[in-house]
Design an enzyme around this catalytic site. Sequence first.
Site, PDB file in Angstrom:
ATOM      1  N   ASP A 160      63.249-100.781 -52.083  1.00 11.22           N
ATOM      2  CA  ASP A 160      62.986 -99.399 -51.390  1.00 11.22           C
ATOM      3  C   ASP A 160      64.164 -98.575 -52.272  1.00 11.22           C
ATOM      4  O   ASP A 160      62.995 -97.835 -52.448  1.00 11.22           O
ATOM      5  CB  ASP A 160      63.402 -99.308 -50.032  1.00 11.22           C
ATOM      6  CG  ASP A 160      61.658-100.649 -49.888  1.00 11.22           C
ATOM      7  OD1 ASP A 160      60.952-100.000 -49.822  1.00 11.22           O
ATOM      8  OD2 ASP A 160      62.622-101.511 -48.367  1.00 11.22           O
ATOM      9  N   HIS A 188      61.805-102.364 -43.404  1.00  8.27           N
ATOM     10  CA  HIS A 188      61.338-102.459 -44.689  1.00  8.27           C
ATOM     11  C   HIS A 188      59.669-102.334 -43.951  1.00  8.27           C
ATOM     12  O   HIS A 188      58.808-103.528 -44.206  1.00  8.27           O
ATOM     13  CB  HIS A 188      61.617-103.913 -45.537  1.00  8.27           C
ATOM     14  CG  HIS A 188      60.942-103.960 -46.414  1.00  8.27           C
ATOM     15  ND1 HIS A 188      60.851-102.867 -47.611  1.00  8.27           N
ATOM     16  CD2 HIS A 188      60.147-105.094 -47.159  1.00  8.27           C
ATOM     17  CE1 HIS A 188      60.217-103.089 -48.949  1.00  8.27           C
ATOM     18  NE2 HIS A 188      59.477-104.906 -48.480  1.00  8.27           N
TER      19      HIS A 188
END
Length: 332
Positions: A160, A188
């Site tokens: 990410d 996440h």
Amino acid sequence: MAKDPVRVLVTGAAGQIGYALVPMIARGVMLGADQPVILHMLDIPPAAEALNGVKMELVDAAFPLLKGVVATTDVVEACTSVNIAVMVGGFPRKEGMERKDVMSKNVSIYKSQASALEKHAAANCKVLVVANPANTNALILKEFAPSIPEKNISCLTRLDHNRALGQISERLNVQVSDVKNVIIWGNHSSTQYPDVNHATVKIPAGEKAVRELVADDAWLNGEFITTVQQRGAAIIKARKLSSALSAASAACDHIRDWVLGTPEGTWVSMGVYSDGSYNVPAGLIYSFPVTCQNGEWKIVQGLSIDEFSRKKLDLTAEELSEEKALAYSCLS
């Protein structure tokens, strides 16, 4: 003087991410061009033949740094004497499945792998959980491997982080290597908070704040965040398969920085055990900005958090607390 080989475990090694990851490790992308490795690859019995095919290819590639390959479906053999464990194997959510069903499958997988790592891995083994739900799988692993220090268990949010760097680089038409200090806070999942409030870009005149250069708060507080949050889904839509090479590359980045250290003045995002920093509830595996030195991570302290960010940090912490409760309910 030649270094001793490091033993690196990859679970789910016959899968997509595993197939992209093992050659990167064998080539020195994870631990450096002078660090020999022995790969331990684990997968489930139905994947044994495919796993053997991956082993054959590793032999065929004749990687100079690769000093041995263990390919097995036996969790004890896979975990024995490993120094680094990258947990890619997990039970994916299938259509029509409730979150609790997926959670209960993963709880049982991570429970058995935790006890094998605890009993058989090398002392001070570093663990990175990639399989989703990554934060909560890492928490389960920590619960069932109490002798592995909590500082040695982490989950992957570097993908990410790298996605956020990529979006800023594309928007400003600058090299991605010139963008630094974005932050991924939290889970996440699609509640993660990609934060650019402290990020900078290297320009000829020095370093300048991303927010100042982009000069479009509506984009940074809106589309930028949702693009990073939902990038995994966008890749599935485009490829009909989930992110593999980018996930493998991020796993290498995560371990490399953890083991070899982050550059001076740069932090990265890692899912680590919360100590209450930034008013995040202690006892969650939560993504924070960290620096690494001598094989240890440290949460970056003292960053200012505005009201917009505070709400985002709290929202993703709430989701993680719910996931934790769900996981624990699968244990009872």
